[in-house]
Design an enzyme around this catalytic site. Structure first.
Site, PDB file in Angstrom:
ATOM      1  N   CYS A   3     -24.107  -9.400  23.439  1.00 35.25           N
ATOM      2  CA  CYS A   3     -24.065  -8.158  24.214  1.00 35.25           C
ATOM      3  C   CYS A   3     -25.422  -7.862  24.871  1.00 35.25           C
ATOM      4  O   CYS A   3     -26.469  -8.038  24.257  1.00 35.25           O
ATOM      5  CB  CYS A   3     -23.648  -7.004  23.305  1.00 35.25           C
ATOM      6  SG  CYS A   3     -23.471  -5.448  24.188  1.00 35.25           S
ATOM      7  N   CYS A  25     -28.830  -1.824  21.195  1.00 38.31           N
ATOM      8  CA  CYS A  25     -28.579  -0.897  20.073  1.00 38.31           C
ATOM      9  C   CYS A  25     -29.210  -1.486  18.792  1.00 38.31           C
ATOM     10  O   CYS A  25     -28.822  -2.587  18.360  1.00 38.31           O
ATOM     11  CB  CYS A  25     -27.087  -0.688  19.905  1.00 38.31           C
ATOM     12  SG  CYS A  25     -26.245  -0.321  21.473  1.00 38.31           S
ATOM     13  N   CYS A  78     -27.196  -3.020  15.773  1.00 41.20           N
ATOM     14  CA  CYS A  78     -26.011  -3.851  16.016  1.00 41.20           C
ATOM     15  C   CYS A  78     -26.247  -5.350  15.881  1.00 41.20           C
ATOM     16  O   CYS A  78     -27.176  -5.919  16.489  1.00 41.20           O
ATOM     17  CB  CYS A  78     -25.451  -3.536  17.403  1.00 41.20           C
ATOM     18  SG  CYS A  78     -23.854  -4.331  17.684  1.00 41.20           S
ATOM     19  N   CYS A 110      -7.375  -1.058  16.246  1.00 41.35           N
ATOM     20  CA  CYS A 110      -8.528  -0.763  17.100  1.00 41.35           C
ATOM     21  C   CYS A 110      -9.195  -2.069  17.527  1.00 41.35           C
ATOM     22  O   CYS A 110      -9.580  -2.878  16.676  1.00 41.35           O
ATOM     23  CB  CYS A 110      -9.565   0.057  16.338  1.00 41.35           C
ATOM     24  SG  CYS A 110      -8.904   1.533  15.590  1.00 41.35           S
ATOM     25  N   CYS A 164      -6.123   1.667  19.913  1.00 40.02           N
ATOM     26  CA  CYS A 164      -7.452   2.208  20.185  1.00 40.02           C
ATOM     27  C   CYS A 164      -8.294   1.046  20.706  1.00 40.02           C
ATOM     28  O   CYS A 164      -8.151  -0.080  20.217  1.00 40.02           O
ATOM     29  CB  CYS A 164      -8.063   2.763  18.894  1.00 40.02           C
ATOM     30  SG  CYS A 164      -9.743   3.407  19.128  1.00 40.02           S
ATOM     31  N   CYS A 173     -11.975   9.331  20.406  1.00 41.17           N
ATOM     32  CA  CYS A 173     -12.497   8.991  19.082  1.00 41.17           C
ATOM     33  C   CYS A 173     -13.998   8.847  19.252  1.00 41.17           C
ATOM     34  O   CYS A 173     -14.458   7.946  19.967  1.00 41.17           O
ATOM     35  CB  CYS A 173     -11.861   7.682  18.604  1.00 41.17           C
ATOM     36  SG  CYS A 173     -12.561   7.068  17.063  1.00 41.17           S
ATOM     37  N   ARG A 204     -13.173  10.182   9.988  1.00 43.18           N
ATOM     38  CA  ARG A 204     -12.991   8.854   9.383  1.00 43.18           C
ATOM     39  C   ARG A 204     -14.225   8.421   8.608  1.00 43.18           C
ATOM     40  O   ARG A 204     -15.336   8.377   9.145  1.00 43.18           O
ATOM     41  CB  ARG A 204     -12.666   7.810  10.459  1.00 43.18           C
ATOM     42  CG  ARG A 204     -12.408   6.423   9.832  1.00 43.18           C
ATOM     43  CD  ARG A 204     -11.967   5.398  10.851  1.00 43.18           C
ATOM     44  NE  ARG A 204     -10.839   5.863  11.605  1.00 43.18           N
ATOM     45  CZ  ARG A 204     -10.724   5.763  12.928  1.00 43.18           C
ATOM     46  NH1 ARG A 204     -11.660   5.174  13.628  1.00 43.18           N
ATOM     47  NH2 ARG A 204      -9.662   6.227  13.543  1.00 43.18           N
TER      48      ARG A 204
HETATM   49  N1  SAM Z   1     -19.831  -2.270  22.697  1.00 37.28           N
HETATM   50  C1  SAM Z   1     -19.093  -1.073  22.581  1.00 37.28           C
HETATM   51  C2  SAM Z   1     -19.968   0.144  22.401  1.00 37.28           C
HETATM   52  O1  SAM Z   1     -21.070   0.027  21.923  1.00 37.28           O
HETATM   53  O2  SAM Z   1     -19.505   1.239  22.733  1.00 37.28           O
HETATM   54  C3  SAM Z   1     -18.063  -1.096  21.481  1.00 37.28           C
HETATM   55  C4  SAM Z   1     -18.364  -1.756  20.146  1.00 37.28           C
HETATM   56  S1  SAM Z   1     -19.651  -1.023  19.176  1.00 37.28           S
HETATM   57  C5  SAM Z   1     -19.888  -2.248  17.930  1.00 37.28           C
HETATM   58  C6  SAM Z   1     -18.864   0.367  18.402  1.00 37.28           C
HETATM   59  C7  SAM Z   1     -19.675   1.228  17.474  1.00 37.28           C
HETATM   60  O3  SAM Z   1     -19.791   0.610  16.213  1.00 37.28           O
HETATM   61  C8  SAM Z   1     -21.084   1.563  17.843  1.00 37.28           C
HETATM   62  O4  SAM Z   1     -21.202   2.568  18.791  1.00 37.28           O
HETATM   63  C9  SAM Z   1     -21.652   2.030  16.515  1.00 37.28           C
HETATM   64  O5  SAM Z   1     -21.466   3.431  16.373  1.00 37.28           O
HETATM   65  C10 SAM Z   1     -20.817   1.259  15.491  1.00 37.28           C
HETATM   66  N2  SAM Z   1     -21.637   0.243  14.805  1.00 37.28           N
HETATM   67  C11 SAM Z   1     -22.052  -0.927  15.339  1.00 37.28           C
HETATM   68  N3  SAM Z   1     -22.820  -1.612  14.452  1.00 37.28           N
HETATM   69  C12 SAM Z   1     -22.894  -0.852  13.344  1.00 37.28           C
HETATM   70  C13 SAM Z   1     -23.556  -1.006  12.090  1.00 37.28           C
HETATM   71  N4  SAM Z   1     -24.306  -2.082  11.818  1.00 37.28           N
HETATM   72  N5  SAM Z   1     -23.414  -0.029  11.170  1.00 37.28           N
HETATM   73  C14 SAM Z   1     -22.667   1.070  11.443  1.00 37.28           C
HETATM   74  N6  SAM Z   1     -22.022   1.260  12.607  1.00 37.28           N
HETATM   75  C15 SAM Z   1     -22.143   0.339  13.554  1.00 37.28           C
HETATM   76 FE1  SF4 Z   2     -23.348  -3.997  22.451  1.00 41.12          FE
HETATM   77 FE2  SF4 Z   2     -23.418  -3.525  19.848  1.00 41.12          FE
HETATM   78 FE3  SF4 Z   2     -24.489  -1.777  21.529  1.00 41.12          FE
HETATM   79 FE4  SF4 Z   2     -21.798  -2.070  21.481  1.00 41.12          FE
HETATM   80  S1  SF4 Z   2     -23.087  -1.302  19.814  1.00 41.12           S
HETATM   81  S2  SF4 Z   2     -23.123  -1.945  23.264  1.00 41.12           S
HETATM   82  S3  SF4 Z   2     -21.676  -4.267  20.981  1.00 41.12           S
HETATM   83  S4  SF4 Z   2     -25.190  -3.893  21.184  1.00 41.12           S
END
Ligand code: SAM
Ligand code: SF4
Ligand code: DTB
Length: 347
Positions: free
Chosen positions: A63, A67, A70, A107, A138, A198, A270
């Site tokens: 990606c 973040c 992530c 989802c 979802c 959500c 949730r």
């Molecule tokens: N890429 C898209 C986005 O960021 O909107 C969708 C997938 S992203 C993985 C969805 C959500 O998962 C993130 O916004 C975050 O809130 C949650 N998430 C991701 N990694 C996580 C982690 N290591 N621990 C807890 N929540 C996490």
């Molecule tokens: Fe990409 Fe992870 Fe951020 Fe979603 S949460 S935009 S998958 S880096």
């Protein structure tokens, strides 16, 4: 009038929560807070019903976003291998398995900043195919461009997940490649298209209690608040910048759930990522505090979840039952945002 009653009544009268008022809820004695949350919960929901959602990563890793929590960001050196978008047949197979195992919502998550035009078509096919199985749908695909939410609504999508992640004040510590306002903009597009929202966040990223309160205030002040509010505890993934963060005290996590329940009385709350790290007694306290939805199934997106068999045993021990699916024809919710996602039907 007690201090805490005054706090809630003030917020109700003015129709919006101030972050300080939400923080005052966090500061209540634990038993008072849980009693209050359970009272609100019972006024709006069957306290023994649990909504079960199963996750599938339809496009993993690589990606462009940064973040810091992530595993899927190309900016971090994690052990994760990137995979292309799954084909529809593979997704249907996973959805059938989720349904057979007892989930009612499926989802689908993609590691994108947002879907490109060519990415959306196969996702629309997935939504239609999963919905045809009788599951709620979802997707979480990142930021949406004009017209994309309408296309998803047309395909029959029930929920769009897009988390605010943290408070506007702490946000810059966690993500730099897209702004807090970008996220609000996507939520507005989803709402305007008549898809249920959500949206929640992550705790345990080194934020202060004031940030947790501020995040919940922003969510509660959305008009209307999200129908579904995932509260994630950071899953620490080696190689991400937030790996090694000071873990959040489970009691503070339970407080966060309770406050979410009080400020968003009609939303499903949730208990999301991080649940497997909590002992069963702490999970039960989260349910008492008002959590009435969980991710169900062995995997979240890229990390492990609590085993489904253990969840079935836990619900049985607690005398809880699974909430039935609640699907409407897309036509029935034209111009929606009606809050009908909160209707109760027990299996
Ligand atoms: N890429 C898209 C986005 O960021 O909107 C969708 C997938 S992203 C993985 C969805 C959500 O998962 C993130 O916004 C975050 O809130 C949650 N998430 C991701 N990694 C996580 C982690 N290591 N621990 C807890 N929540 C996490
Ligand atoms: Fe990409 Fe992870 Fe951020 Fe979603 S949460 S935009 S998958 S880096
Ligand atoms: C949400 O709030 N939590 C889910 C879902 N929405 C997409 C994701 C949790 C991801 C946990 C880390 C992982 O498995 O990669």
């Amino acid at each position: 009038m007690s201090d805490e009653t005054a706090v809630q009544e003030a917020a109700t009268e003015q129709g919006a929560w101030r972050a300080e008022q939400v923080e005052a809820l966090f500061a209540l004695p634990f038993n008072d807070l849980l009693y209050r949350a359970q009272t609100v919960h019972r006024a709006h929901f069957d306290p023994n019903a649990m909504q079960l959602s199963t996750l599938l990563s339809i496009k993993t890793g690589g990606c462009s976003e940064d973040c810091k929590y992530c595993s899927q960001s190309a900016h971090h050196d994690t052990a994760l291998e990137a995979e292309p978008l799954l084909d529809v047949a593979r997704v249907v197979e996973a959805a059938q398995a989720a349904k057979a195992s007892g989930a009612t919502r499926f989802c689908m998550g993609a590691a994108w900043r947002g879907p490109k035009a060519r990415d959306l078509q196969p996702v629309l096919d997935m939504v239609r195919a999963v919905r045809a199985l009788g599951l709620e749908t979802c997707v979480t695909l990142g930021l949406l461009q004009d017209g994309q939410a309408e296309a998803l609504a047309q395909a029959g999508l029930d929920y769009y997940n897009h988390n605010l992640d943290t408070s506007p004040e702490f946000y810059g510590e966690v993500v730099s490649t897209r702004s807090f306002d970008d996220r609000l903009d996507t939520l507005a597009k989803v709402r305007a298209a008549g898809i249920r929202v959500c949206s929640g966040g992550i705790v345990g990223m080194g934020e202060a209690r004031a940030d947790r309160a501020s995040l919940l205030a922003v969510l509660a002040n959305l008009a209307p608040p999200p129908e579904s509010v995932p509260i994630n505890m950071l899953v620490q993934v080696e190689g991400t910048p937030l790996s090694g963060s000071e873990p959040l005290d489970p009691l503070e996590f339970i407080r966060t759930i309770a406050v979410a329940r009080i400020v968003m009385p009609e939303s499903y709350v949730r208990l999301s990522a991080g649940r497997a790290a909590l002992p069963e007694a702490a999970q039960a306290l989260c349910f008492f505090a008002g959590a009435n939805s969980i991710f169900y199934g062995e995997r979240l997106l890229t990390t492990d979840n609590q085993e489904a068999e253990r969840d079935r045993m836990l619900l049985e021990k607690l005398g809880m039952h699974v909430l039935a699916v609640h699907q409407e024809a897309p036509a029935a919710r034209e111009g929606a945002g009606c809050g009908c996602g909160t209707r109760l039907e027990s299996a």
